[in-house]
Design a protein around this motif. Structure first.
Motif, short mmCIF file in Angstrom:
data_model
loop_
_atom_site.label_atom_id
_atom_site.label_comp_id
_atom_site.label_asym_id
_atom_site.label_seq_id
_atom_site.Cartn_x
_atom_site.Cartn_y
_atom_site.Cartn_z
N ALA A 95 0.83 -1.20 0.00
CA ALA A 95 0.00 0.00 0.00
C ALA A 95 0.87 1.26 0.00
CB ALA A 95 -0.94 -0.01 1.21
N VAL A 96 1.99 1.21 0.72
CA VAL A 96 2.91 2.35 0.75
C VAL A 96 3.46 2.62 -0.65
CG1 VAL A 96 5.18 3.12 1.57
CG2 VAL A 96 3.55 2.14 3.18
N LYS A 97 3.83 1.55 -1.36
CA LYS A 97 4.38 1.71 -2.71
C LYS A 97 3.36 2.34 -3.65
CE LYS A 97 5.82 -2.53 -3.44
NZ LYS A 97 6.47 -3.69 -4.14
N ASN A 98 2.07 2.11 -3.37
CA ASN A 98 1.02 2.63 -4.24
C ASN A 98 0.59 4.05 -3.87
OD1 ASN A 98 0.91 0.26 -5.73
ND2 ASN A 98 -0.58 -0.68 -4.37
N SER A 99 1.20 4.62 -2.83
CA SER A 99 0.89 5.99 -2.42
C SER A 99 2.17 6.83 -2.51
CB SER A 99 0.33 6.03 -0.99
OG SER A 99 0.21 7.37 -0.54
N SER A 100 2.29 7.61 -3.59
CA SER A 100 3.50 8.40 -3.78
C SER A 100 3.69 9.44 -2.68
CB SER A 100 3.46 9.10 -5.14
OG SER A 100 2.30 9.91 -5.26
N LYS A 101 2.59 10.01 -2.20
CA LYS A 101 2.67 11.03 -1.15
C LYS A 101 3.19 10.43 0.15
CE LYS A 101 0.02 14.72 1.08
NZ LYS A 101 -1.29 15.41 1.15
N PHE A 102 2.68 9.25 0.51
CA PHE A 102 3.13 8.63 1.75
C PHE A 102 4.56 8.12 1.61
CE2 PHE A 102 3.22 5.25 5.03
CZ PHE A 102 2.94 6.04 6.12
N SER A 103 4.93 7.64 0.43
CA SER A 103 6.30 7.19 0.20
C SER A 103 7.29 8.32 0.42
CB SER A 103 6.45 6.65 -1.23
OG SER A 103 5.68 5.48 -1.41
N LEU A 104 6.95 9.51 -0.07
CA LEU A 104 7.82 10.68 0.15
C LEU A 104 7.87 11.04 1.63
CD1 LEU A 104 6.73 12.94 -2.85
CD2 LEU A 104 8.91 11.73 -2.57
N PHE A 105 6.75 10.92 2.30
CA PHE A 105 6.67 11.24 3.72
C PHE A 105 7.60 10.36 4.56
CE2 PHE A 105 4.73 10.08 7.83
CZ PHE A 105 4.70 11.33 8.46
N ILE A 106 7.58 9.04 4.31
CA ILE A 106 8.37 8.14 5.14
C ILE A 106 9.86 8.22 4.83
CG2 ILE A 106 6.43 6.55 5.40
CD1 ILE A 106 7.78 4.68 3.44
N LYS A 107 10.22 8.77 3.67
CA LYS A 107 11.63 8.90 3.32
C LYS A 107 12.24 10.20 3.83
CE LYS A 107 11.19 6.11 -0.88
NZ LYS A 107 11.19 6.13 -2.37
N ASP A 108 11.39 11.12 4.28
CA ASP A 108 11.85 12.43 4.74
C ASP A 108 12.16 12.38 6.23
OD1 ASP A 108 12.39 15.04 5.24
OD2 ASP A 108 10.51 15.84 4.44
N LEU A 109 13.45 12.24 6.57
CA LEU A 109 13.84 12.11 7.97
C LEU A 109 13.79 13.44 8.72
CD1 LEU A 109 16.83 9.59 7.77
CD2 LEU A 109 14.46 9.17 8.46
N SER A 110 13.49 14.52 8.02
CA SER A 110 13.35 15.80 8.71
C SER A 110 11.98 15.93 9.38
CB SER A 110 13.57 16.97 7.74
OG SER A 110 12.55 17.01 6.77
N VAL A 111 11.08 15.02 9.06
CA VAL A 111 9.76 15.02 9.69
C VAL A 111 9.92 14.57 11.14
CG1 VAL A 111 7.45 14.00 9.70
CG2 VAL A 111 8.58 14.53 7.53
N ALA A 112 9.29 15.28 12.04
CA ALA A 112 9.42 14.98 13.47
C ALA A 112 8.98 13.56 13.79
CB ALA A 112 8.60 15.97 14.28
N LYS A 113 9.68 12.95 14.78
CA LYS A 113 9.38 11.57 15.17
C LYS A 113 7.92 11.40 15.57
CE LYS A 113 12.28 9.56 17.95
NZ LYS A 113 12.98 9.16 19.19
N ASP A 114 7.39 12.33 16.37
CA ASP A 114 6.01 12.18 16.85
C ASP A 114 5.01 12.28 15.70
OD1 ASP A 114 6.65 14.86 16.51
OD2 ASP A 114 5.17 15.53 17.98
N VAL A 115 5.38 13.02 14.64
CA VAL A 115 4.50 13.12 13.47
C VAL A 115 4.47 11.79 12.72
CG1 VAL A 115 4.15 14.28 11.26
CG2 VAL A 115 4.89 15.59 13.25
#
Length: 246
Positions: A95-115
């Protein structure tokens, strides 16, 4: 299919969170160190007051993804939920592979841990994942390793297959094998490995082999491709001719 739809629904819910993906800070970026932590120390599959259950891992997996897959396997065995966890983790990765937006989100380590954790909790809740899978994905999110979830899920599948007594065999061809040929090949491999394990045959398509097939199982490779035969013939033709033997 129903599980996959629930995961997609969870990711759709994540997409509606909007501003979560934009919450960043310089301090959080500097503190994020995506190192592999000993997941087993979290003991998220243990029941308080009970003696630690010793789990024998059927395959030795190496590297960060191998460590995470092994930790998940140990937790799943303790919870007697290996097949359920296998289904959930594979569906999540797909499902992650099929969602480009979520794939970008999980690869961005600048996103806060709690987020990251909040997003995973929302998705797991919507998908009604088991506690083992949910807690594992939360740990992976905390450690900044969601970007490796596809590899982790594949490594876990290897362990789950070994747990179920299955042997993975991969056949590579130019075109998909007809059902009768696939069945015959599977039966041949089954005869070779014996009745102690069940063969799980996967097909791969690779036009570059030109024809024939390449069969891999139990760390054995049987290369019967036209490409390999052509290369062997080319090497033979390039060898110097010994006139004394003529």
């Amino acid at each position: 299919m129903a599980l996959c739809n629930r995961v997609r629904s969870g990711i759709s819910l994540f997409n509606k969170l909007g501003s979560l993906g934009s919450q960043r800070s310089t301090l959080q970026r500097s503190l994020l160190a995506p190192s592999v932590l000993p997941l087993t120390s979290r003991n998220y599959a243990n029941v308080p007051g009970l003696k630690e259950e010793k789990v024998q891992v059927p395959l030795a997996l190496y590297g960060g993804s191998g460590n995470y897959a092994t930790a998940l396997y140990i937790a799943a065995v303790k919870a007697k939920a290996v097949e359920k966890v296998e289904s959930e983790i594979l569906q999540f990765a797909e499902a992650v592979k099929n969602s480009s937006k979520f794939s970008l989100f999980i690869k961005d380590l600048s996103v806060a841990k709690d987020v990251r954790v909040k997003a995973i909790q929302e998705i797991c809740g919507e998908a009604k994942f088991s506690d083992v899978t949910k807690n594992f994905l939360v740990v992976v999110a905390e450690n900044g390793r969601l970007k490796n979830i596809d590899t982790i899920s594949k490594r876990f599948k290897e362990l789950a297959m070994a747990y179920k007594g299955e042997v993975k065999a991969t056949v590579t061809t130019v075109f998909p094998l007809p059902p009768e040929e696939e069945k015959a090949l599977k039966e041949t491999v089954q005869e070779i490995i014996g009745s102690g394990a069940k063969v799980h045959l996967e097909q791969k398509i690779d036009p570059s082999i030109l024809g024939g097939l390449v069969l891999e199982f139990s760390q054995k490779v049987f290369d019967m491709s036209i490409k390999t035969r052509a290369l062997q013939m080319e090497r033979t033709l390039r060898e110097p001719i010994n006139i004394s033997n003529i």
